[in-house]
Design a protein around this motif. Structure first.
Motif, short mmCIF file in Angstrom:
data_model
loop_
_atom_site.label_atom_id
_atom_site.label_comp_id
_atom_site.label_asym_id
_atom_site.label_seq_id
_atom_site.Cartn_x
_atom_site.Cartn_y
_atom_site.Cartn_z
N ALA A 18 0.85 -1.19 0.00
CA ALA A 18 0.00 0.00 0.00
C ALA A 18 0.89 1.24 0.00
N PRO A 19 0.67 2.18 -0.92
CA PRO A 19 1.56 3.35 -0.99
C PRO A 19 1.49 4.23 0.25
N HIS A 20 0.39 4.17 0.99
CA HIS A 20 0.23 5.01 2.17
C HIS A 20 1.35 4.81 3.18
N GLN A 21 1.77 3.58 3.38
CA GLN A 21 2.80 3.31 4.37
C GLN A 21 4.17 3.81 3.91
N ILE A 22 4.45 3.69 2.63
CA ILE A 22 5.71 4.19 2.11
C ILE A 22 5.72 5.72 2.14
N ILE A 23 4.60 6.33 1.79
CA ILE A 23 4.49 7.80 1.86
C ILE A 23 4.67 8.25 3.31
N LEU A 24 4.08 7.52 4.25
CA LEU A 24 4.25 7.86 5.67
C LEU A 24 5.71 7.74 6.08
N LEU A 25 6.38 6.69 5.66
CA LEU A 25 7.81 6.54 5.98
C LEU A 25 8.63 7.68 5.39
N LEU A 26 8.39 8.01 4.13
CA LEU A 26 9.11 9.12 3.51
C LEU A 26 8.86 10.43 4.26
N SER A 27 7.62 10.63 4.69
CA SER A 27 7.26 11.85 5.41
C SER A 27 7.92 11.92 6.78
N LEU A 28 7.87 10.81 7.50
CA LEU A 28 8.50 10.77 8.82
C LEU A 28 10.01 10.98 8.71
N GLN A 29 10.62 10.32 7.73
CA GLN A 29 12.07 10.48 7.56
C GLN A 29 12.42 11.92 7.20
N LYS A 30 11.65 12.51 6.31
CA LYS A 30 11.90 13.90 5.91
C LYS A 30 11.85 14.83 7.12
N LEU A 31 10.83 14.69 7.94
CA LEU A 31 10.69 15.53 9.12
C LEU A 31 11.80 15.26 10.14
N TYR A 32 12.16 14.00 10.29
CA TYR A 32 13.24 13.64 11.21
C TYR A 32 14.55 14.29 10.77
N LEU A 33 14.87 14.20 9.50
CA LEU A 33 16.11 14.77 8.99
C LEU A 33 16.10 16.30 9.02
N GLU A 34 14.97 16.90 8.73
CA GLU A 34 14.86 18.36 8.75
C GLU A 34 14.97 18.92 10.17
N ASN A 35 14.28 18.28 11.10
CA ASN A 35 14.18 18.82 12.47
C ASN A 35 15.21 18.26 13.43
N LYS A 36 15.93 17.22 13.00
CA LYS A 36 16.91 16.55 13.87
C LYS A 36 16.28 16.11 15.19
N SER A 37 15.03 15.63 15.08
CA SER A 37 14.30 15.22 16.27
C SER A 37 13.41 14.02 15.95
N HIS A 38 13.26 13.14 16.91
CA HIS A 38 12.37 11.99 16.73
C HIS A 38 10.95 12.30 17.21
N ILE A 39 10.73 13.55 17.60
CA ILE A 39 9.39 14.00 18.01
C ILE A 39 8.83 14.87 16.90
N ILE A 40 7.63 14.52 16.48
CA ILE A 40 7.01 15.18 15.32
C ILE A 40 5.62 15.67 15.71
N HIS A 41 5.27 16.84 15.22
CA HIS A 41 3.95 17.40 15.46
C HIS A 41 2.99 16.93 14.37
N ILE A 42 1.77 16.64 14.74
CA ILE A 42 0.79 16.09 13.80
C ILE A 42 0.54 17.01 12.61
N SER A 43 0.47 18.30 12.83
CA SER A 43 0.20 19.21 11.71
C SER A 43 1.36 19.19 10.71
N ASP A 44 2.59 19.11 11.21
CA ASP A 44 3.75 19.00 10.31
C ASP A 44 3.69 17.70 9.51
N LEU A 45 3.31 16.62 10.19
CA LEU A 45 3.22 15.33 9.50
C LEU A 45 2.12 15.34 8.45
N MET A 46 0.98 15.93 8.77
CA MET A 46 -0.11 15.99 7.80
C MET A 46 0.29 16.80 6.57
N ASP A 47 0.95 17.92 6.78
CA ASP A 47 1.39 18.76 5.66
C ASP A 47 2.42 18.03 4.81
#
Length: 129
Positions: A18-47
């Motif tokens: 299912a592409p949703h899980q890969i898109i979620l992984l790409l999104s989580l990784q992008k935010l992790y690398l950008e923010n240098k944090s393993h804590i992510i805000h829901i609005s950032d993840l949705m965007d």
């Protein structure tokens, strides 16, 4: 890395990952690398999820870009933890997610993958099969 991706849930109608899980992984990784944090805000993840979905939408057939169900799967598999104000009744409701989720914590299994410089490229190759 390959085994992890191969074990993601399959789209029952098509048999592909299912592409949703890969898109979620790409999104989580992008935010992790950008923010240098393993804590992510829901609005950032949705965007970010919407942005990554839009970028790759021609690589798969489904048009349902809802973040809720892959998010729930990742919680159930302990890939992430969701901190909430009150229990989430409907993961498909963006309004409910925004109002109830206080933060998302990425767990070690994903953090190890995110640190692999080839992970993002591998995900992008696997997005359509």
């Amino acid at each position: 890395m390959k085994d992890f991706i191969d074990n993601l849930n399959r789209d029952k109608a098509r048999g592909n990952i299912a592409p949703h899980q890969i898109i979620l992984l790409l999104s989580l990784q992008k935010l992790y690398l950008e923010n240098k944090s393993h804590i992510i805000h829901i609005s950032d993840l949705m965007d970010t999820f919407s942005s990554v979905w839009e970028e790759h939408q021609n690589s798969f057939k489904t048009k349902n870009s809802n973040l809720g169900m892959p998010l729930k799967v990742f919680v159930n598999k302990d890939y992430i933890e969701i901190k909430v104000k009150v229990e989430i009744n409907d993961f498909r409701s963006k309004t409910e997610l925004k109002s109830k989720v206080t933060r998302i914590v990425v767990n070690r299994v994903l953090l190890r993958l995110f640190k692999n410089t080839e992970f993002s490229a591998f995900l992008k190759k696997r997005i359509s099969n």
